[in-house]
Scaffold this motif. Structure first.
Motif, PDB file in Angstrom:
ATOM      1  N   ARG A   1       0.829  -1.217   0.000  1.00  0.00           N
ATOM      2  CA  ARG A   1       0.000   0.000   0.000  1.00  0.00           C
ATOM      3  C   ARG A   1       0.857   1.258   0.000  1.00  0.00           C
ATOM      4  NH1 ARG A   1      -4.911  -1.357   4.323  1.00  0.00           N
ATOM      5  NH2 ARG A   1      -6.095  -2.738   2.931  1.00  0.00           N
ATOM      6  N   GLU A   2       1.903   1.247   0.818  1.00  0.00           N
ATOM      7  CA  GLU A   2       2.785   2.411   0.857  1.00  0.00           C
ATOM      8  C   GLU A   2       3.525   2.580  -0.464  1.00  0.00           C
ATOM      9  OE1 GLU A   2       3.114   4.728   3.248  1.00  0.00           O
ATOM     10  OE2 GLU A   2       1.395   3.716   4.175  1.00  0.00           O
TER      11      GLU A   2
ATOM     12  N   LEU B   1       7.860  -0.346  -8.923  1.00  0.00           N
ATOM     13  CA  LEU B   1       9.114  -1.058  -9.192  1.00  0.00           C
ATOM     14  C   LEU B   1      10.250  -0.080  -9.495  1.00  0.00           C
ATOM     15  CD1 LEU B   1       7.813  -4.057 -11.351  1.00  0.00           C
ATOM     16  CD2 LEU B   1       8.548  -4.083  -8.961  1.00  0.00           C
ATOM     17  N   HIS B   2       9.931   0.987 -10.213  1.00  0.00           N
ATOM     18  CA  HIS B   2      10.937   2.002 -10.532  1.00  0.00           C
ATOM     19  C   HIS B   2      11.414   2.690  -9.256  1.00  0.00           C
ATOM     20  CE1 HIS B   2      13.090   5.008 -12.860  1.00  0.00           C
ATOM     21  NE2 HIS B   2      12.515   5.948 -12.134  1.00  0.00           N
ATOM     22  N   GLU B   3      10.519   2.978  -8.351  1.00  0.00           N
ATOM     23  CA  GLU B   3      10.880   3.619  -7.088  1.00  0.00           C
ATOM     24  C   GLU B   3      11.734   2.706  -6.243  1.00  0.00           C
ATOM     25  OE1 GLU B   3      11.050   6.751  -4.430  1.00  0.00           O
ATOM     26  OE2 GLU B   3      10.155   6.708  -6.443  1.00  0.00           O
ATOM     27  N   ALA B   4      11.395   1.412  -6.236  1.00  0.00           N
ATOM     28  CA  ALA B   4      12.177   0.446  -5.454  1.00  0.00           C
ATOM     29  C   ALA B   4      13.584   0.290  -6.010  1.00  0.00           C
ATOM     30  CB  ALA B   4      11.466  -0.905  -5.440  1.00  0.00           C
ATOM     31  N   ALA B   5      13.695   0.340  -7.344  1.00  0.00           N
ATOM     32  CA  ALA B   5      15.017   0.198  -7.968  1.00  0.00           C
ATOM     33  C   ALA B   5      15.889   1.422  -7.709  1.00  0.00           C
ATOM     34  CB  ALA B   5      14.871  -0.027  -9.461  1.00  0.00           C
TER      35      ALA B   5
END
Length: 265
Positions: free
Chosen positions: A203-204, A261-265
């Protein structure tokens, strides 16, 4: 098993093989005669290996197993001993057999794998704490600082050693609480992974992407996944075709997945 008398044995009260036996062992080529002499030497010194093994009794290992380990150490000592360097085989064999027994306890008897450095810390902490308790006028429950001062360690190393004290043997999952009869087994008191934690993380992760969506796309996602409405019901409510709602849902989900996914990478 008794070794037969031969050129490698001394007569009289001392039944240990003479240095000539070891010298002859080094001179003989591989073969039946060399193996016979090697067996005689091992058997002659086997009582010594058993005496060393007895020093390690009452440590949770069967005496037969300890004698077997000591015998393995003795065989290594016989094979490696060089009589040209010393006439006293015992001075070479005792450390070799003792080292084999200590290695057995270090590598084979721990239920939980602990690095060798931590095992050494455990032993130093255990013996130092015992000495402090047994000393006249010493503390009955020495703290980390007292143990560290007596052992020449840092308090952090003492804490590591104290933690390792409980790693030598594992507790059964069926074990009841200490001092409690008929208590709840450990397996029933262990926590489990909370699946809601993953949901909270997801969710975050999608919140920034949700803020970028148009209001209509956010409403469609809310009605579909939080209002549990079908695509057909959403289409009727918003005056859209079901195919259009399906396409908007797919596009919105893809954008959210890509942004997360882009933010996590």
């Amino acid at each position: 098993m008794q070794a037969a008398s031969g050129p490698g044995r001394r007569s009289g009260k001392d039944e240990s093989p003479s240095p000539q036996g070891f010298r002859r062992l080094r001179e003989l080529p591989p073969g039946r005669e060399r193996e016979r002499l090697r067996s005689e030497l091992v058997c002659a010194w086997l009582p010594m290996a058993h005496r060393i093994a007895s020093r390690f009794r009452d440590r949770g290992e069967a005496m037969d197993d300890l004698r077997q380990v000591a015998a393995m150490g003795l065989v290594k000592a016989v094979d490696r001993y060089d009589p040209q360097r010393s006439d006293a085989f015992e001075t070479y064999a005792v450390p070799t057999v003792t080292g084999e027994l200590k290695r057995h306890f270090r590598d084979c008897t721990w239920d939980v794998h602990v690095p060798r450095r931590i095992q050494d810390l455990r032993n130093r902490v255990r013996t130092t704490r015992r000495d402090l308790v047994q000393a006249e006028g010493g503390p009955q429950s020495p703290n980390d600082a007292q143990i560290a001062a007596a052992a020449g360690l840092s308090e952090e190393d003492v804490r590591l050693g104290m933690e390792a004290l409980g790693s030598y043997s594992a507790l059964s999952l069926d074990a009841e609480p200490a001092g409690v009869e008929g208590g709840t087994p450990l397996a029933e008191r262990l926590g489990a992974c909370d699946g809601a934690l993953d949901v909270a993380v997801d969710r975050e992760a999608v919140k920034p992407g949700l803020r970028k969506l148009a209001e209509r796309e956010r409403l469609i996602l809310y009605l579909r996944f939080f209002g549990d409405m079908s695509q057909r019901s959403i289409a009727e409510r918003l005056g859209l075709s079901q195919m259009h709602v399906s396409r908007l849902l797919h596009q919105s989900c893809e954008r959210l997945r890509h942004d997360a996914l882009h933010e996590a990478a």
